[in-house]
Design an enzyme around this catalytic site. Sequence first.
Site, PDB file in Angstrom:
ATOM      1  N   HIS A   1       0.798  -1.234   0.000  1.00  0.00           N
ATOM      2  CA  HIS A   1       0.000   0.000   0.000  1.00  0.00           C
ATOM      3  C   HIS A   1       0.822   1.271   0.000  1.00  0.00           C
ATOM      4  O   HIS A   1       0.266   2.359   0.195  1.00  0.00           O
ATOM      5  CB  HIS A   1      -0.924   0.045   1.218  1.00  0.00           C
TER       6      HIS A   1
ATOM      7  N   LYS B   1      -8.247  14.012   4.302  1.00  0.00           N
ATOM      8  CA  LYS B   1      -7.383  12.828   4.299  1.00  0.00           C
ATOM      9  C   LYS B   1      -6.347  13.040   5.396  1.00  0.00           C
ATOM     10  O   LYS B   1      -6.299  14.124   5.990  1.00  0.00           O
ATOM     11  CB  LYS B   1      -6.699  12.657   2.938  1.00  0.00           C
ATOM     12  N   ARG B   2      -5.515  12.035   5.669  1.00  0.00           N
ATOM     13  CA  ARG B   2      -4.435  12.253   6.617  1.00  0.00           C
ATOM     14  C   ARG B   2      -3.582  13.426   6.150  1.00  0.00           C
ATOM     15  O   ARG B   2      -3.450  13.674   4.953  1.00  0.00           O
ATOM     16  CB  ARG B   2      -3.580  10.987   6.732  1.00  0.00           C
TER      17      ARG B   2
ATOM     18  N   LYS C   1       0.752  14.456   0.326  1.00  0.00           N
ATOM     19  CA  LYS C   1      -0.636  14.700  -0.094  1.00  0.00           C
ATOM     20  C   LYS C   1      -0.865  16.181  -0.435  1.00  0.00           C
ATOM     21  O   LYS C   1      -1.873  16.555  -0.996  1.00  0.00           O
ATOM     22  CB  LYS C   1      -1.605  14.242   0.993  1.00  0.00           C
TER      23      LYS C   1
ATOM     24  N   THR D   1      -8.628   6.508  -2.083  1.00  0.00           N
ATOM     25  CA  THR D   1      -9.991   5.980  -2.200  1.00  0.00           C
ATOM     26  C   THR D   1     -10.990   7.107  -1.944  1.00  0.00           C
ATOM     27  O   THR D   1     -12.123   7.041  -2.424  1.00  0.00           O
ATOM     28  CB  THR D   1     -10.224   4.826  -1.198  1.00  0.00           C
TER      29      THR D   1
ATOM     30  N   LYS E   1     -14.773   8.232  -3.690  1.00  0.00           N
ATOM     31  CA  LYS E   1     -16.006   8.554  -2.955  1.00  0.00           C
ATOM     32  C   LYS E   1     -16.592   9.867  -3.443  1.00  0.00           C
ATOM     33  O   LYS E   1     -17.803   9.981  -3.683  1.00  0.00           O
ATOM     34  CB  LYS E   1     -15.721   8.636  -1.446  1.00  0.00           C
TER      35      LYS E   1
HETATM   36  C1  OAK Z   1      -0.487   2.797   6.015  1.00  0.00           C
HETATM   37  C2  OAK Z   1       0.547   2.271   6.736  1.00  0.00           C
HETATM   38  C3  OAK Z   1       1.596   1.631   6.087  1.00  0.00           C
HETATM   39  C4  OAK Z   1       1.545   1.509   4.713  1.00  0.00           C
HETATM   40  C5  OAK Z   1       0.502   2.044   3.995  1.00  0.00           C
HETATM   41  C6  OAK Z   1      -0.516   2.687   4.648  1.00  0.00           C
HETATM   42  C7  OAK Z   1      -1.669   3.267   3.911  1.00  0.00           C
HETATM   43  O1  OAK Z   1      -2.661   3.629   4.506  1.00  0.00           O
HETATM   44  N1  OAK Z   1      -1.607   3.346   2.586  1.00  0.00           N
HETATM   45  C8  OAK Z   1      -2.738   3.824   1.818  1.00  0.00           C
HETATM   46  O2  OAK Z   1      -3.507   2.701   1.407  1.00  0.00           O
HETATM   47  C9  OAK Z   1      -4.664   3.051   0.700  1.00  0.00           C
HETATM   48  C10 OAK Z   1      -5.423   1.796   0.405  1.00  0.00           C
HETATM   49  O3  OAK Z   1      -4.736   1.017  -0.507  1.00  0.00           O
HETATM   50  C11 OAK Z   1      -4.307   3.826  -0.567  1.00  0.00           C
HETATM   51  O4  OAK Z   1      -5.491   4.233  -1.189  1.00  0.00           O
HETATM   52  C12 OAK Z   1      -3.453   5.040  -0.221  1.00  0.00           C
HETATM   53  O5  OAK Z   1      -3.009   5.655  -1.402  1.00  0.00           O
HETATM   54  C13 OAK Z   1      -2.260   4.602   0.613  1.00  0.00           C
HETATM   55  O6  OAK Z   1      -1.533   5.733   1.046  1.00  0.00           O
END
Ligand code: OAK
Length: 819
Positions: free
Chosen positions: A369, A560-561, A566, A668, A672
């Site tokens: 991710h 978002k975070r 971002k 995501t 939405k």
């Molecule tokens: C959080 C902790 C460690 C590694 C990744 C994440 C994370 O939240 N990644 C996010 O995952 C989402 C679902 O796949 C993506 O839509 C986001 O772009 C990504 O930042």
Amino acid sequence: MNNLNAADLPRPAPRSSNPEIMAAEIIERLTYRIGKDVKVAKPHDWLTATILVVRDRIIDKWMESTRKAYANNSKRVYYLSLEFLIGRLMRDAISNIGLMHEIRDALSSLGVDLDVIAGLEPDAALGNGGLGRLAACFMESMATVDIPAYGYGIRYVHGLFRQQMADGWQVELPETWLAHGNPWEFERRESSYEIGFGGSVETIGGYEDPQRFVWKPAERVIAMAYDTPVVGWRGTRVNTLRLWSAQPIDPILLAAFNAGDHIGALRESNKAESLTRVLYPADATPAGQELRLRQEFFFSSASLQDILRRHLQQYPDFTSLPDKVSIQLNDTHPAISICEMMRLLCDVHGLEFDDAWKITQGTFSYTNHTLLPEALESWPVPLLERLLPRHMQIVYAINANTLVYARKEKKMADQQIRSISLIDEGGERRVRMGNLAFIGSHSINGVSALHTELMKETVFADLHGLYPDRINNKTNGITPRRWLMQCNPGLTGLVREAIGDDFLDDAEKLTALDRFADDAGFREKFAEVKRLNKVRLANTVAQRMGIRVDPSAMFDIQIKRIHEYKRQLLNLVETVALYDQIRSHPELEWVPRVKFFAGKAAPSYHNAKLIIKLANDIARVINNDPAVRGLLKVVFIPNYNVSLAEIMVPAADLSEQISTAGMEASGTGNMKFALNGALTIGTLDGANVEMLEHVGADNIVIFGMTAEEVAKARAEGHNPRAIIEQSAELSQALSSIASGVFSPDDRSRFAGLIDGIYNSDWFMVAADFDAYADAQRKVDAIWSDQDSWNTKTVRNTARMGWFSSDRTIRQYATEIWRA
Ligand code: OAK
């Protein structure tokens, strides 16, 4: 008990969907389960009683789903995730079992308003952001598309912190979602497992007998299961979310207590319980603490013991495991599961290493991710050795096999060997969890087309060379139940009137709405739904913050975070530039805008917290400047969570998806907003790229550098100072922020943040500024022609059905799980 024949037993009457009967049941629960008289019942009691009645209507289906999977010898899918960002459950459940009107009527006959009690349900935030919310959408979609699935995670007592603002600074407060109890969950004392830590490994046999290893942990805790039913659309299937809670083996050390050491008597118990007490508040930021590794191993081990036990109940041995079980690793947080599976198969169940390895690899798959290097997990070798000595041995064994294969069979050179190794030898030796997850899995997927390609070119380039068939793409999705039907009943009703109900069961049927984009009457109704959703958000902001915003202004939203990649900072710098323009050119016709921001910063992430303060400082100045004449407002809404998103998403005109290209794995939130009829302003990053393909270039505003251009600028070095000097708007905005125009109480507060743009501009804020500002003026121009705006927004809703998580899950099921 077990030899009873179910058919001979008295059966409870089927649950009724008659509002009168349900009203009586709610009273019954209130009286006999909660022990409250109607006269003294508090709103929370009504909520609990209602959930208990709804829950009953799910349980029959739940048991039936479990029985069916067993009877059909179905393959089971296990989704292992350290995070499940589920939000509120009641409305979701009621809507999915199709009883919204009936429950509403039942409650109103008792003088209770469903919306009021639904608003009291705690927002379960057992996750940080995208990865956790995706896991929640996937759970709902797996039930919807009828896949026998279990989610496994941790039952944190405290979820993601509550965010408060103190003079514009983020302050973190503990979150207490379990304060009123949790009527959704079932405690399963019988599903408990011992989890070990530390100690040593004994070697048995060797010389003539085959060698065996026995791990003797020094510490042990119990993992106890709590199950929550997850009901799919139309209630066809109900799956289980099983969350583990840590319990001490001995609740109290009586000898110590009796000797007068009252605190020492509880030390062990406290230590065990602290394991699952809080969620790590890190999102794609480093969280390398021993407690975190303990949490990861704790839930991995409990889940695997549970999975293997369930398998042996039904099948004679583990040879059939890859055919009957798929374990999906949600990022690397559960990657230690691969070693734990090897340990359980070899040391506990006596399999040979090579046989166990084949089974393990055939069973696991891994989703990545993020490509951010600081978010790629690795653990210091000494820590792993101390906490999980047997697993460290297994890491070495896997590594040896892999490196021999790479060198002997694939003729890989030193440089490549170094990069595929499970051990990072540069500096302090560390175990790379991404490489472990990759090597131990038969499928490794990215979460958008672009992200998957970048995985092949960057972090996993050499592993991809070694195993070229493993990496595949599964573009993320969102559940249309929560993110359209529930959060936007107005739009759902309008769409049903226009194209009928087919889209409720298949979101891709929304394309039938496309032709209504050319229908002026329909566009007007579509705009009216949006207006009402904006009024709702305006009321929320007035209530919570005492700020008035005009619903006829453009609602421009970035939620978002908070993270530098971002680029909330890009949005804020452009806001300041716009503010300067409005004051310099009062004679021009400015489009009235409200810029909304919301999001949490990791507590240890200094720049992210500074960005929140900057948003609040800018808001204070702009919102109080009479020269702006209300044409621009800035609002940072505190404590962003799933429930707030459910109010903000349907109310957006403009969705900000402006990450530095190549850095957002998918996103995501972008999906939405577009599904709910917002126009996107965005970069060619993550799933934005595929959204462009689906909605068409006329219906999305794309700007800025491509991922390739960003990589090139970074490699060759770009000159932000020169870029800034060439853009009068940008240099003015930056110098006003840096010089303290928005922070008169501390003029140098933002100097460091702005210096970062001048000196390195890693996130391409300066490099993309002009393109972004131009894109915003293009957005203004479209807004000024409301017919054109509404045509585009209708097309967004019509063309976003493909981004349903049902589609994503079907792709996982056919291409990875073969379930
Ligand atoms: C959080 C902790 C460690 C590694 C990744 C994440 C994370 O939240 N990644 C996010 O995952 C989402 C679902 O796949 C993506 O839509 C986001 O772009 C990504 O930042």
